[in-house]
Design an enzyme around this catalytic site. Structure first.
Site, mmCIF file in Angstrom:
data_model
loop_
_atom_site.group_PDB
_atom_site.id
_atom_site.type_symbol
_atom_site.label_atom_id
_atom_site.label_comp_id
_atom_site.label_asym_id
_atom_site.label_seq_id
_atom_site.Cartn_x
_atom_site.Cartn_y
_atom_site.Cartn_z
ATOM 1 N N VAL A 64 0.843 -1.185 0.000
ATOM 2 C CA VAL A 64 0.000 0.000 0.000
ATOM 3 C C VAL A 64 0.890 1.252 0.000
ATOM 4 C CG1 VAL A 64 -0.181 0.053 2.527
ATOM 5 C CG2 VAL A 64 -2.009 1.032 1.131
ATOM 6 N N ARG A 86 2.588 -2.209 5.836
ATOM 7 C CA ARG A 86 3.287 -2.113 4.560
ATOM 8 C C ARG A 86 2.545 -2.863 3.457
ATOM 9 N NH1 ARG A 86 8.765 -0.733 4.722
ATOM 10 N NH2 ARG A 86 9.499 -0.274 6.811
ATOM 11 N N GLU A 87 1.680 -3.778 3.845
ATOM 12 C CA GLU A 87 1.033 -4.589 2.821
ATOM 13 C C GLU A 87 -0.306 -3.981 2.403
ATOM 14 O OE1 GLU A 87 1.388 -8.805 3.598
ATOM 15 O OE2 GLU A 87 3.296 -8.480 4.613
ATOM 16 N N LEU A 88 -1.338 -4.079 3.273
ATOM 17 C CA LEU A 88 -2.639 -3.500 2.894
ATOM 18 C C LEU A 88 -3.060 -2.360 3.813
ATOM 19 C CD1 LEU A 88 -4.496 -6.825 1.990
ATOM 20 C CD2 LEU A 88 -3.550 -5.150 0.416
#
Lengths: 626, 336
Positions: B100, B142-144
């Site tokens: 993201v 850091r991902e979603l």
């Protein structure tokens, strides 16, 4: 409002009682044994899974299991079954269960971590164990190759510090050490023993020790690799054994049993509690039944009191009815009294008229008799003188003839004088006249008395055949005092005889004629009395040419006590009684009146007297002229 | 030295997996089993048939939709598929993934394929189920960088999706748990049977001679000690650099390099990672958790040095790499 509140309260209390009952019933619902059975079966299964797990770990250790998939299957089982188990644990409201579950979970996590460690060590151990014989073999090959080449080289190469013999003996020793180490290591792997381990470590130290003359690079690398792997074996073997020992010590079975026991305990506690609730329910139910019985008793009581109230009410009604009957009787009595008083009033009127009627003939009978009484002195004198003459004439003169003659003459003159006075005054005819008058007067009185008798029919049966025309005649005679100043026109038709109470019908006639006369003036008053036959019997009309009845009053004239006469002149009951009498005879009375022209009362009477009216009529007559 | 093998074929033949293609793979096992007897005593097992997993096709389909849904990320930029592309071996081909707001991840994205066969998820094994893995990825900054509350708020405006969830999950409807389950169901369905599976099931001709030799070497050298089981890995942890320190040599040790230690905080777990599955390994370069190794050959070298603590001939390594290419998934004809 208060009643609504009370009802609301009652409803709330009822709902509350039922809610408590429902709650108790819920509390005593048989315990869901499927839950505990499920938990038990899950725990049993977990035990089985754990046992299989142990077996698979051992199989992996022994190399029977070719991979670690089997060792990870318990994780899948847990993933699948843990939620249900945890749900059961969370649902069980017991700290003991939660604690036991936590301990079990901790034990399982310990074991999972230990197994993960075991896999790591086992993989490394397996590889190194598997590789070491190969590596040692490779070393041997390398040594052989080096020795051979060195031997050929060594002849040419004299610059070598070590003699070829020493060099080769070093390598031979190295090979031997490596072989021994491998043997001991494999022994150690099969039966871990501190003594062997020490020996292996010693041998490894030897191998690792830098020789006086360095090995060829390739051989040194191989030796390093062998040492590295052998140390790995030692290390991993030791750790594996520790891990396996630790795995063995993880008290999963004990924790499962502990949790199962906790569940069992809580189940038993629940059973016990349920039993208590059951007792509570029974007690509560009994209480409710008692309450219900009380309520029913109360209802029954209230019904009974209602019955009593009803009975009382009936009694009251009966009393009231009696009172009302008495009142009615009183009313009737007073009504009768009123009627009686009206009758007495009529009678008084009549008596006044009759007295007046009788008074006139009585006065002149009395006057005649008084005159006669006065005349009787003259008659008495005549009789006495005549008697004296007769005596003189018939008796022997006792003396003087002359005197006798004289006396005789004198006597004769006296008689003559009286006698001529009689003739002269026509005394005899006067007396006769007086006597005639007296007789006439007495005859008149006798007639009045006779009329009175006819009018009241005192000598007749209460209900009798009656000629209304005669009734009118006698009534007019009775009412002569009233009617004598009015012109009475009679148009009496050929009416049939009717069955009735003559005295009452006479009363009706008298009343109507009296009213008609009173409605008219002396000079111009004409009262017309008409009788005519009708289909049922006859009709009597009493008409006058008086002032008429005001239309406003027409509807009220038959009401009791309604009168337009001055106070004291009328009771207001006359027409009311007239109407009642007519109705009781099954007839009807109507009135037509035009203001300023006159009034006509029409009474229609049936020929036959209705038998059922007899009673009422007799009641009426009780207060009648009797 | 050997040149990289014809890795290209695997990529070309890699299926664009979708529900109907997966049905094809379900028949795969059956069609082979008719041919011959499965091999026994092998340390690697063939993939189970999709049928045997008894997954709900409706949940798979729903999960497939969600897998591509960028609403799962805070800035509506990233979906699961962003880092787990089906055309890139279930990963993204990057050293570190882009999450993201274009953030660079700390670890190499593992393949989504056959992830249901892994005993735990993530390199450090911090999730013991795919459902939990979904939860962690959704929340990872850091991902979603999402959370269930916001996500449900957003998704609940999608009437069609809500209705579909109600149909597939009548009791839950659209909930965090049902979303997790749908995504996990989809991931479990992503099996990639390979020629090697056919070989294991008894099709002797499924592997070329070199590949067979490579498999033998794979076993002989001890690669199979860790890369075993149905997923050729994915069922255990191992220390990276057990025979030779990897990180000392590489340098620049990050938190992510600590591996399982980040989960357990135990010294023994430092640099311990989940042994990754080697299925589709030829398609999922770069390699290792740090993505520092670009080729399969180099990766094999690293393994020999640091894990096996041995040397091997270039020929042997080439054969092993050849074997590894046979682990890429293949499709069969789609049956109607």
């Amino acid at each position: 409002m208060k009643r609504i509140l009370r009802r609301l309260l009652l409803v709330l209390v009822s709902v509350g009682l039922i809610a408590i009952l429902w709650a108790l019933v819920q509390k005593t619902q048989s315990i869901d044994t499927t839950a505990i059975q499920q938990v038990n079966s899950q725990l049993r299964e977990l035990k089985q899974v754990d046992a299989t797990w142990n077996l698979d770990i051992l199989r992996s250790k022994m190399g029977i299991n070719k991979n670690y998939d089997q060792v990870t299957t318990p994780l899948q089982w847990l993933q699948k079954n843990q939620p249900a188990l945890m749900a059961a644990v969370n649902q069980a409201d017991a700290s003991g269960i939660k604690q036991a579950a936590d301990e079990l979970r901790a034990a399982i996590n310990d074991k999972i971590n230990l197994v993960d460690r075991f896999k790591m060590q086992n993989a490394l151990l397996k590889n190194s164990l598997r590789f070491l014989p190969t590596a040692v073999g490779q070393l041997r090959d390398q040594i052989v190759a080096v020795t051979l080449s060195d031997a050929s080289i060594g002849i040419n190469n004299t610059g070598q510090t070590a003699t070829p013999n020493a060099f080769s003996s070093n390598l031979t020793k190295l090979e031997a050490t490596a072989n021994e180490m491998l043997t001991e290591l494999l022994k150690y792997n099969l039966a871990p023993d501190e003594a062997i381990k020490t020996r292996v470590e010693g041998l490894l130290d030897n191998l690792a020790a830098q020789p006086s003359t360095s090995y060829p690079e390739q051989i040194q690398a191989q030796v390093d690799m062998i040492v590295n792997h052998a140390r790995t074996v030692l290390k991993q073997k030791e750790s594996e054994d520790q891990v396996l020992a630790s795995i063995e010590q993880v008290p999963i079975t004990a924790r499962i049993d502990q949790l199962a026991a906790q569940f069992e305990q809580s189940f038993e506690a629940a059973l016990k509690e349920k039993e208590q609730w059951r007792i509570a329910l029974i007690a509560y139910s009994a209480g409710l039944l008692l309450l219900l019985a009380l309520a029913m008793l109360a209802v029954w009581r209230s019904y009974r009191s209602l019955d009593q109230a009803n009975a009382f009410l009936e009694q009251r009604v009966a009393e009231r009815t009696r009172d009302l009957s008495a009142a009615l009787a009183n009313l009737r009595e007073s009504q009768l009294q009123l009627i009686q008083s009206e009758k007495m009033a009529s009678l008084g009127q009549m008596v006044a008229g009759i007295a007046h009627e009788i008074n006139t003939p009585l006065a002149y009978v009395k006057g005649g008799l008084e005159i006669l009484s006065a005349r009787m002195e003259d008659v008495d004198a005549l009789v006495n003188e005549t008697s004296g003459l007769m005596n003189l004439m018939t008796e022997e003169p006792a003396g003087d003839e002359a005197s006798h003659e004289q006396q005789l003459a004198e006597q004769f003159a006296t008689v003559q004088e009286i006698s001529s006075a009689f003739v002269e005054t026509e005394a005899i005819s006067e007396i006769n006249g007086l006597l005639d008058d007296g007789l006439h007067g007495i005859g008149q009185i006798a007639e009045i008395v006779s009329n009175l008798k006819d009018f009241s029919r005192l000598d007749r049966a209460k209900v009798a055949e009656f000629n209304v025309n005669e009734g009118i005649e006698s009534t007019l005679k009775i009412a002569r005092n009233i009617v004598k100043h009015r012109r009475i026109e009679q148009q009496l038709g050929a009416v049939p005889l009717i069955m009735c109470s003559p005295s009452q019908i006479n009363q009706v006639l008298l009343n109507l004629i009296n009213n008609a006369c009173q409605a008219t003036t002396e000079e111009t008053g004409v009262v017309t009395i008409v009788t005519r036959p009708t289909e049922q019997g006859l009709a009597i009309e009493v008409k006058d040419n008086g002032q008429g009845i005001h239309p406003d009053h027409l509807s009220q004239i038959f009401d009791p006590f309604f009168t337009t006469k001055k106070v004291g002149e009328g009771t207001g009951l006359g027409l009311s009684i007239v109407q009642r009498i007519v109705k009781e005879h099954g007839g009807k009375i109507t009135v037509d009146s035009v203001l300023g022209v006159g009034t006509c009362f029409t009474v229609e009477l049936p020929r036959e007297y209705q038998a059922h009216r007899e009673q009422e009529l007799s009641e009426l007559n009780q207060g009648g002229i009797t | 030295m050997f040149t990289p093998l014809d890795c290209g074929w695997g990529r070309q033949r890699l299926p664009i997996f979708s529900a109907h293609l997966l049905l094809g793979s379900m028949f795969f096992a059956a069609s082979v089993s008719v041919a011959a007897e499965p091999l026994v005593g092998e340390p690697i097992s063939p993939l189970p048939s999709l049928e045997s997993l008894q997954l709900d096709p409706k949940k798979i389909k729903l999960g497939e939709r969600l897998f591509q849904d960028t609403r799962f990320s805070k800035d509506n930029s990233t979906a699961c598929i962003s880092c787990h592309s089906l055309s890139k071996g279930g990963a993204d081909g990057r050293k570190n993934s882009i999450g993201v707001r274009q953030q660079v991840g700390v670890i190499n994205a593992p393949s989504i394929f056959n992830s249901g066969m892994n005993f735990r998820q993530f390199w450090d094994g911090r999730s013991d189920s795919l459902e939990d893995q979904v939860d962690k990825v959704v929340h990872d900054a850091r991902e979603l960088d999402m959370n269930w509350g916001d996500l449900l708020t957003i998704l609940s405006t999608d009437a069609a999706l809500v209705a579909e969830f109600k149909a597939v999950y009548p009791q839950e409807g659209l909930q965090a748990t049902s979303i997790q389950n749908a995504l996990a169901s989809y991931q479990r369905s992503l099996l990639t049977p390979s020629r090697f599976d056919r070989y294991l099931l008894g099709d002797a001709k499924a592997l070329e001679e070199d590949e067979l030799k490579g498999y033998q070497l794979f076993k002989d050298y001890g690669c199979v000690a860790c890369h075993q089981g149905v997923n050729i890995g994915g069922n255990m942890f191992q220390k990276f650099g057990v025979m030779d320190d990897y990180f000392a040599k590489r340098g620049g040790v990050s938190t992510a390099d600590l591996g399982r230690f980040n989960v357990t905080q135990q010294e023994a777990d430092k640099h311990v990672f989940k042994v990754p599955s080697l299925r589709n390994v030829a398609l999922t370069a770069p390699y290792f958790h740090d993505g520092m190794t670009d080729t399969l050959d180099a990766a094999v070298d690293v393994m020999f040095r640091h894990q096996l603590g041995r040397t091997a001939s270039a020929t042997d390594k080439r054969l092993i790499v050849k074997f590894l290419t046979s682990l890429s998934g293949e499709t069969t004809e789609v049956k109607p």
